[in-house]
Design a protein around this motif. Sequence first.
Motif, PDB file in Angstrom:
ATOM      1  N   ALA A  89       0.820  -1.220   0.000  1.00 27.02           N
ATOM      2  CA  ALA A  89       0.000   0.000   0.000  1.00 27.02           C
ATOM      3  C   ALA A  89       0.850   1.265   0.000  1.00 27.02           C
ATOM      4  O   ALA A  89       0.423   2.310   0.490  1.00 27.02           O
ATOM      5  CB  ALA A  89      -0.967   0.004   1.176  1.00 27.02           C
ATOM      6  N   ARG A  91      -3.543   1.928  11.920  1.00 35.73           N
ATOM      7  CA  ARG A  91      -4.465   1.483  10.871  1.00 35.73           C
ATOM      8  C   ARG A  91      -3.695   0.816   9.729  1.00 35.73           C
ATOM      9  O   ARG A  91      -3.542   1.366   8.643  1.00 35.73           O
ATOM     10  CB  ARG A  91      -5.326   2.631  10.371  1.00 35.73           C
ATOM     11  N   ARG A 147      -2.742  -1.612   6.583  1.00 42.35           N
ATOM     12  CA  ARG A 147      -3.546  -1.827   5.382  1.00 42.35           C
ATOM     13  C   ARG A 147      -3.061  -3.058   4.635  1.00 42.35           C
ATOM     14  O   ARG A 147      -1.895  -3.160   4.264  1.00 42.35           O
ATOM     15  CB  ARG A 147      -3.472  -0.602   4.479  1.00 42.35           C
ATOM     16  N   ASP A 191      -2.805  -5.288   1.325  1.00 41.25           N
ATOM     17  CA  ASP A 191      -2.686  -4.872  -0.065  1.00 41.25           C
ATOM     18  C   ASP A 191      -2.427  -6.072  -0.957  1.00 41.25           C
ATOM     19  O   ASP A 191      -1.290  -6.485  -1.147  1.00 41.25           O
ATOM     20  CB  ASP A 191      -1.553  -3.844  -0.195  1.00 41.25           C
ATOM     21  N   SER A 197      -5.774   6.218  -2.572  1.00 39.02           N
ATOM     22  CA  SER A 197      -5.053   4.948  -2.534  1.00 39.02           C
ATOM     23  C   SER A 197      -6.060   3.879  -2.157  1.00 39.02           C
ATOM     24  O   SER A 197      -6.673   3.938  -1.089  1.00 39.02           O
ATOM     25  CB  SER A 197      -3.926   5.001  -1.504  1.00 39.02           C
ATOM     26  N   TYR A 199      -8.500  -5.928  -0.611  1.00 42.39           N
ATOM     27  CA  TYR A 199      -8.423  -7.081   0.274  1.00 42.39           C
ATOM     28  C   TYR A 199      -9.733  -7.870   0.242  1.00 42.39           C
ATOM     29  O   TYR A 199     -10.661  -7.623   0.958  1.00 42.39           O
ATOM     30  CB  TYR A 199      -8.029  -6.698   1.706  1.00 42.39           C
ATOM     31  N   THR A 215     -12.035  -2.435  -0.228  1.00 38.11           N
ATOM     32  CA  THR A 215     -10.757  -1.751  -0.335  1.00 38.11           C
ATOM     33  C   THR A 215     -10.550  -0.916   0.921  1.00 38.11           C
ATOM     34  O   THR A 215     -11.479  -0.309   1.439  1.00 38.11           O
ATOM     35  CB  THR A 215     -10.683  -0.836  -1.571  1.00 38.11           C
ATOM     36  N   ASN A 216      -9.335  -0.940   1.433  1.00 40.58           N
ATOM     37  CA  ASN A 216      -8.977  -0.153   2.607  1.00 40.58           C
ATOM     38  C   ASN A 216      -8.572   1.232   2.101  1.00 40.58           C
ATOM     39  O   ASN A 216      -7.404   1.544   1.951  1.00 40.58           O
ATOM     40  CB  ASN A 216      -7.830  -0.819   3.365  1.00 40.58           C
ATOM     41  N   GLU A 227      -7.894   5.170   1.371  1.00 42.76           N
ATOM     42  CA  GLU A 227      -7.406   6.399   1.989  1.00 42.76           C
ATOM     43  C   GLU A 227      -7.325   7.483   0.926  1.00 42.76           C
ATOM     44  O   GLU A 227      -7.183   7.191  -0.267  1.00 42.76           O
ATOM     45  CB  GLU A 227      -6.040   6.189   2.639  1.00 42.76           C
ATOM     46  N   GLN A 234      -9.356   8.110   6.011  1.00 45.89           N
ATOM     47  CA  GLN A 234      -9.465   6.681   5.725  1.00 45.89           C
ATOM     48  C   GLN A 234     -10.897   6.182   5.847  1.00 45.89           C
ATOM     49  O   GLN A 234     -11.685   6.663   6.661  1.00 45.89           O
ATOM     50  CB  GLN A 234      -8.592   5.879   6.696  1.00 45.89           C
ATOM     51  N   PRO A 289     -11.795   2.186   5.987  1.00 44.15           N
ATOM     52  CA  PRO A 289     -11.223   0.842   5.850  1.00 44.15           C
ATOM     53  C   PRO A 289     -12.171  -0.185   5.255  1.00 44.15           C
ATOM     54  O   PRO A 289     -11.753  -1.301   4.948  1.00 44.15           O
ATOM     55  CB  PRO A 289     -10.850   0.472   7.286  1.00 44.15           C
TER      56      PRO A 289
END
Length: 339
Positions: free
Chosen positions: A102, A124, A126, A128, A144, A148, A152-153, A155, A166, A168
Amino acid sequence: RNWFALRRFTVPVLAPGSRPLRILQVSDLHLVPRQRRRIEWVRGLAALSPDLVVNSGDNLAALDAVPADALAAKVVETGHTGSEPTIGVDSSGAMYVTGGGAQVWRSADKGATWKDVADKQTTRPRIDFDPYVWVDPTTDRVYSAPLYIACTNLEWSDDGGKTWDQNPTAGCGLPGHDHQSLVTGPPPSGVKTSGYPNVVYYSYNSFRNDGTWVVPSFDGGKTFDRTGTKVSDGDDCQSSLNGAPAVAPDGTVYVPQARCNGLRVGVSKDAGKTWKNVEINDAGMLGVRPATPADDTPYTGNPGATVDAAGNAFVDFPGKDGAFYFARSLDGGATFSKP
């Protein structure tokens, strides 16, 4: 040698009420070395902001009329690795590319040096599996969006990566996300956003062969529609592999999808609530073979889409013969040309 001019004509051929269309035709430049004045004049034509440029030939009168380095592409190394890279450029010219874990690498000097500006907060972390970066062309917001499995996590940064917000659990849906992408674009008529001017679209294909999906956010990524909409069912080839959506100035969304018989383009006029699919099957699709969960297609048929300032849509894809094909729509996605 020094006589060149711009002439303007108005041709009344469009239907009443149509948006004006500016066409620039360039012809018979006959460039030879050292004609810097003429070259600068041609560069200045970009200020006309034409909708279409037609070049009818006779540009060069000598092989060395244009310096070789003016036509050369420069390749730079970030010095870092990462699978399935994406890149974005903001209005200052700064570049952002993905990296493993990430990471988001930024260069403000045309690639000479790179700095990881991704969020470093250990509170936090992440995951990827697939990286993704997108820079909103109208706001310079950097997104970004690493993958997962089922979300998507996400940001985003509004200051070039100095600080990040963010979400998450962005774009969540049925498990099996793959080949995710995230883009932004203006809302269509009748659709409202909150706190951010553009709609955020998260798209993915399911490696469970559950189809191609698009999940929208109307507040810049803080919240997403929990279900999203299916653009198209899966078929026996390509696992419904789709390219990133493209959003027109009027908010129309286009999603190109690789199919057994060719290319399918999903078109939405209501921010992804409903979809119409248009088939382009004249050239087939490269790399298609029956897909199974254990032995999937090698993803050679990855399609793409874009739109211009006039709202015309363009798609590209590799045909079954290995050639590269292109098709366009001049009517808001109602029809596409033969590739």
